[in-house]
Design a protein around this motif. Structure first.
Motif, PDB file in Angstrom:
ATOM      1  N   THR A   1       0.794  -1.227   0.000  1.00 35.56           N
ATOM      2  CA  THR A   1       0.000   0.000   0.000  1.00 35.56           C
ATOM      3  C   THR A   1       0.827   1.278   0.000  1.00 35.56           C
ATOM      4  O   THR A   1       0.311   2.350  -0.358  1.00 35.56           O
ATOM      5  N   GLY A   2       2.088   1.223   0.425  1.00 37.23           N
ATOM      6  CA  GLY A   2       2.857   2.463   0.491  1.00 37.23           C
ATOM      7  C   GLY A   2       4.323   2.213   0.744  1.00 37.23           C
ATOM      8  O   GLY A   2       4.792   1.070   0.742  1.00 37.23           O
ATOM      9  N   PRO A   3       5.083   3.277   1.005  1.00 39.25           N
ATOM     10  CA  PRO A   3       6.543   3.165   1.051  1.00 39.25           C
ATOM     11  C   PRO A   3       7.055   2.537   2.338  1.00 39.25           C
ATOM     12  O   PRO A   3       6.387   2.538   3.375  1.00 39.25           O
ATOM     13  N   VAL A   4       8.291   2.041   2.262  1.00 36.46           N
ATOM     14  CA  VAL A   4       9.007   1.522   3.422  1.00 36.46           C
ATOM     15  C   VAL A   4      10.238   2.394   3.668  1.00 36.46           C
ATOM     16  O   VAL A   4      10.680   3.124   2.793  1.00 36.46           O
ATOM     17  N   GLY A   5      10.766   2.300   4.868  1.00 35.29           N
ATOM     18  CA  GLY A   5      11.962   3.058   5.212  1.00 35.29           C
ATOM     19  C   GLY A   5      11.702   4.315   6.009  1.00 35.29           C
ATOM     20  O   GLY A   5      12.641   4.919   6.544  1.00 35.29           O
ATOM     21  N   GLY A   6      10.450   4.721   6.121  1.00 40.93           N
ATOM     22  CA  GLY A   6      10.145   5.950   6.859  1.00 40.93           C
ATOM     23  C   GLY A   6      10.424   5.833   8.343  1.00 40.93           C
ATOM     24  O   GLY A   6      10.945   6.772   8.967  1.00 40.93           O
ATOM     25  N   ALA A   7      10.101   4.683   8.935  1.00 38.96           N
ATOM     26  CA  ALA A   7      10.361   4.493  10.363  1.00 38.96           C
ATOM     27  C   ALA A   7      11.863   4.436  10.634  1.00 38.96           C
ATOM     28  O   ALA A   7      12.336   4.935  11.666  1.00 38.96           O
ATOM     29  N   MET A   8      12.611   3.834   9.731  1.00 34.08           N
ATOM     30  CA  MET A   8      14.065   3.780   9.866  1.00 34.08           C
ATOM     31  C   MET A   8      14.650   5.190   9.944  1.00 34.08           C
ATOM     32  O   MET A   8      15.458   5.508  10.841  1.00 34.08           O
ATOM     33  N   ILE A   9      14.249   6.042   9.017  1.00 34.36           N
ATOM     34  CA  ILE A   9      14.717   7.428   8.999  1.00 34.36           C
ATOM     35  C   ILE A   9      14.205   8.180  10.225  1.00 34.36           C
ATOM     36  O   ILE A   9      14.921   9.003  10.820  1.00 34.36           O
ATOM     37  N   GLY A  10      12.971   7.893  10.625  1.00 33.39           N
ATOM     38  CA  GLY A  10      12.389   8.569  11.784  1.00 33.39           C
ATOM     39  C   GLY A  10      13.127   8.270  13.069  1.00 33.39           C
ATOM     40  O   GLY A  10      13.344   9.164  13.895  1.00 33.39           O
ATOM     41  N   LEU A  11      13.508   6.997  13.275  1.00 35.63           N
ATOM     42  CA  LEU A  11      14.259   6.649  14.485  1.00 35.63           C
ATOM     43  C   LEU A  11      15.615   7.348  14.495  1.00 35.63           C
ATOM     44  O   LEU A  11      16.059   7.844  15.537  1.00 35.63           O
ATOM     45  N   GLU A  12      16.261   7.401  13.352  1.00 38.29           N
ATOM     46  CA  GLU A  12      17.562   8.079  13.284  1.00 38.29           C
ATOM     47  C   GLU A  12      17.424   9.559  13.616  1.00 38.29           C
ATOM     48  O   GLU A  12      18.270  10.128  14.306  1.00 38.29           O
ATOM     49  N   ALA A  13      16.352  10.181  13.134  1.00 38.64           N
ATOM     50  CA  ALA A  13      16.120  11.594  13.439  1.00 38.64           C
ATOM     51  C   ALA A  13      15.863  11.789  14.927  1.00 38.64           C
ATOM     52  O   ALA A  13      16.343  12.751  15.544  1.00 38.64           O
ATOM     53  N   LEU A  14      15.104  10.874  15.518  1.00 38.14           N
ATOM     54  CA  LEU A  14      14.774  10.969  16.941  1.00 38.14           C
ATOM     55  C   LEU A  14      16.026  10.771  17.799  1.00 38.14           C
ATOM     56  O   LEU A  14      16.261  11.517  18.750  1.00 38.14           O
ATOM     57  N   ARG A  15      16.829   9.790  17.447  1.00 38.12           N
ATOM     58  CA  ARG A  15      18.053   9.519  18.210  1.00 38.12           C
ATOM     59  C   ARG A  15      19.074  10.649  18.062  1.00 38.12           C
ATOM     60  O   ARG A  15      19.759  11.022  19.019  1.00 38.12           O
ATOM     61  N   GLY A  16      19.170  11.176  16.868  1.00 38.13           N
ATOM     62  CA  GLY A  16      20.199  12.169  16.600  1.00 38.13           C
ATOM     63  C   GLY A  16      19.812  13.584  16.967  1.00 38.13           C
ATOM     64  O   GLY A  16      20.658  14.476  16.963  1.00 38.13           O
ATOM     65  N   GLY A  17      18.517  13.802  17.274  1.00 37.31           N
ATOM     66  CA  GLY A  17      18.072  15.146  17.600  1.00 37.31           C
ATOM     67  C   GLY A  17      18.290  16.123  16.467  1.00 37.31           C
ATOM     68  O   GLY A  17      18.572  17.303  16.697  1.00 37.31           O
ATOM     69  N   THR A  18      18.163  15.637  15.226  1.00 33.17           N
ATOM     70  CA  THR A  18      18.459  16.470  14.061  1.00 33.17           C
ATOM     71  C   THR A  18      17.320  17.405  13.682  1.00 33.17           C
ATOM     72  O   THR A  18      17.503  18.291  12.850  1.00 33.17           O
ATOM     73  N   GLY A  19      16.148  17.169  14.265  1.00 31.63           N
ATOM     74  CA  GLY A  19      14.988  17.947  13.860  1.00 31.63           C
ATOM     75  C   GLY A  19      14.299  17.391  12.637  1.00 31.63           C
ATOM     76  O   GLY A  19      13.312  17.952  12.149  1.00 31.63           O
ATOM     77  N   GLY A  20      14.804  16.260  12.099  1.00 35.52           N
ATOM     78  CA  GLY A  20      14.161  15.606  10.971  1.00 35.52           C
ATOM     79  C   GLY A  20      12.827  15.014  11.370  1.00 35.52           C
ATOM     80  O   GLY A  20      12.509  14.875  12.561  1.00 35.52           O
ATOM     81  N   ASP A  21      12.043  14.633  10.386  1.00 39.13           N
ATOM     82  CA  ASP A  21      10.699  14.130  10.630  1.00 39.13           C
ATOM     83  C   ASP A  21      10.768  12.708  11.187  1.00 39.13           C
ATOM     84  O   ASP A  21      11.215  11.778  10.507  1.00 39.13           O
ATOM     85  N   SER A  22      10.323  12.532  12.409  1.00 45.51           N
ATOM     86  CA  SER A  22      10.323  11.220  13.058  1.00 45.51           C
ATOM     87  C   SER A  22       8.931  10.635  13.194  1.00 45.51           C
ATOM     88  O   SER A  22       8.739   9.621  13.874  1.00 45.51           O
ATOM     89  N   THR A  23       7.950  11.240  12.531  1.00 47.30           N
ATOM     90  CA  THR A  23       6.556  10.841  12.719  1.00 47.30           C
ATOM     91  C   THR A  23       6.314   9.377  12.381  1.00 47.30           C
ATOM     92  O   THR A  23       5.573   8.685  13.093  1.00 47.30           O
ATOM     93  N   ALA A  24       6.900   8.882  11.302  1.00 49.35           N
ATOM     94  CA  ALA A  24       6.634   7.503  10.876  1.00 49.35           C
ATOM     95  C   ALA A  24       7.037   6.498  11.940  1.00 49.35           C
ATOM     96  O   ALA A  24       6.404   5.445  12.080  1.00 49.35           O
ATOM     97  N   TYR A  25       8.088   6.805  12.685  1.00 52.63           N
ATOM     98  CA  TYR A  25       8.508   5.909  13.774  1.00 52.63           C
ATOM     99  C   TYR A  25       7.657   6.109  15.026  1.00 52.63           C
ATOM    100  O   TYR A  25       7.253   5.144  15.667  1.00 52.63           O
ATOM    101  N   ARG A  26       7.382   7.361  15.371  1.00 58.99           N
ATOM    102  CA  ARG A  26       6.694   7.662  16.630  1.00 58.99           C
ATOM    103  C   ARG A  26       5.206   7.371  16.567  1.00 58.99           C
ATOM    104  O   ARG A  26       4.621   6.883  17.540  1.00 58.99           O
ATOM    105  N   ARG A  27       4.586   7.681  15.426  1.00 63.08           N
ATOM    106  CA  ARG A  27       3.132   7.603  15.340  1.00 63.08           C
ATOM    107  C   ARG A  27       2.701   6.934  14.025  1.00 63.08           C
ATOM    108  O   ARG A  27       2.160   7.589  13.120  1.00 63.08           O
TER     109      ARG A  27
END
Length: 291
Positions: free
Chosen positions: A151-177
């Motif tokens: 139904t849709g793309p993969v890899g968003g949660a992977m990028i989201g966790l990295e943003a959350l861990r790194g505090g980069t301000g990147g979009d972490s929504t796919a991992y968090r919610r």
């Protein structure tokens, strides 16, 4: 230490009722008169499924949404949830998030249990649903000649966790919610030959569908849509936490919801899974498994 797969294999000797579906599916399906009750239970553990410092409102959202995603894969309408909760860090924020996610999906909290304890926080949720179509879709229905859809793309949660861990301000929504694709599941249930949600990685979950169905699934890796940079495609195929719906349709049938054709179903061969026509290397990780 026992692995997840060997422990589940041992449990199959106990789960002999047809409703358990041989522990090969996302949910149990219990026939009650003219209705089918769909039940699932998932857990989250601190340090495994969420970060120790993570906002507990987001953890509550993920706990509910991931369970509802299992119901979506069966085309089920949620009836309510039962919560098992270990008291811990910022319980008030957890309650805020729980209220928000239950309100978003229109789901009732029906009961549960709370405990105290030391160590990493753990919590579980049982979701109950009503089948909107019978037979209820299973992982085990894929047949040679079907096509594989996502139904849709993969890899968003992977990028989201990295943003959350790194505090980069990147979009972490796919991992968090993550979002449970309930409407898509309802629309697809009358169409599909097999369906499941993606929790542990596309390749691992496709291999599980293939084994449950007694077929071989050939994934076209270049056809899989990404929510991450192209150079990370191979990681995204294995990472998990995407909660898209993976399903099969006969022949040239087209899905009733937006989706991407990402492979085909073949008669059973030596390997349950092929990637671009070849089996993955022996011992290669296909996705996330608890150990």
């Amino acid at each position: 230490m026992t692995t997840e797969s060997t422990f589940i294999a041992a449990l199959r000797a106990l789960a002999t009722h047809p409703a358990a579906r041989g522990l090969d599916d996302d949910c149990a399906v219990l026939d009650l008169g003219g209705e089918a009750l769909v039940l699932t239970h998932d857990m989250l553990v601190e340090g495994v499924h969420f970060l120790p410092e993570q906002d507990r409102a987001d953890v509550a959202w993920k706990l509910v949404a991931t369970n509802l995603s299992d119901l979506a894969a069966k085309g089920a309408e949620p009836l309510g949830v039962l919560l098992g909760y270990q008291l811990g860090h910022d319980d008030a924020r957890f309650l805020d998030g729980l209220h928000e996610v239950l309100d978003h999906y229109g789901v009732l909290l029906l009961g549960g249990d709370t405990v105290g304890g030391a160590g990493p926080q753990a919590m579980g949720l049982t979701a109950l649903g009503r089948a909107t179509h019978r037979p209820v879709p299973a992982r085990s229905g894929a047949r040679a000649g079907d096509r594989l859809w996502l139904t849709g793309p993969v890899g968003g949660a992977m990028i989201g966790l990295e943003a959350l861990r790194g505090g980069t301000g990147g979009d972490s929504t796919a991992y968090r919610r993550p979002m449970a694709l309930l409407a898509q599941g309802w629309a697809l249930a009358p169409q599909v030959t097999a369906m499941m949600d993606l929790s542990d990685g596309l390749l691992l979950d496709a291999s599980r569908m293939a084994r449950a169905s007694g077929v071989t699934i050939d994934v076209d890796s270049a056809a899989v849509p990404l929510a991450c940079p192209e150079e990370r495609r191979q990681e995204a195929l294995r990472w998990g936490d995407d909660y898209q719906l993976l399903f099969t349709l006969p022949g040239q049938a087209e899905p009733l919801v937006p989706a991407h054709c990402v492979g085909r179903v073949l008669p059973a061969q030596g390997a349950a899974l092929l990637v671009d026509g070849a089996p993955p290397p022996d011992g290669a990780a296909l996705g996330f498994e608890h150990r």
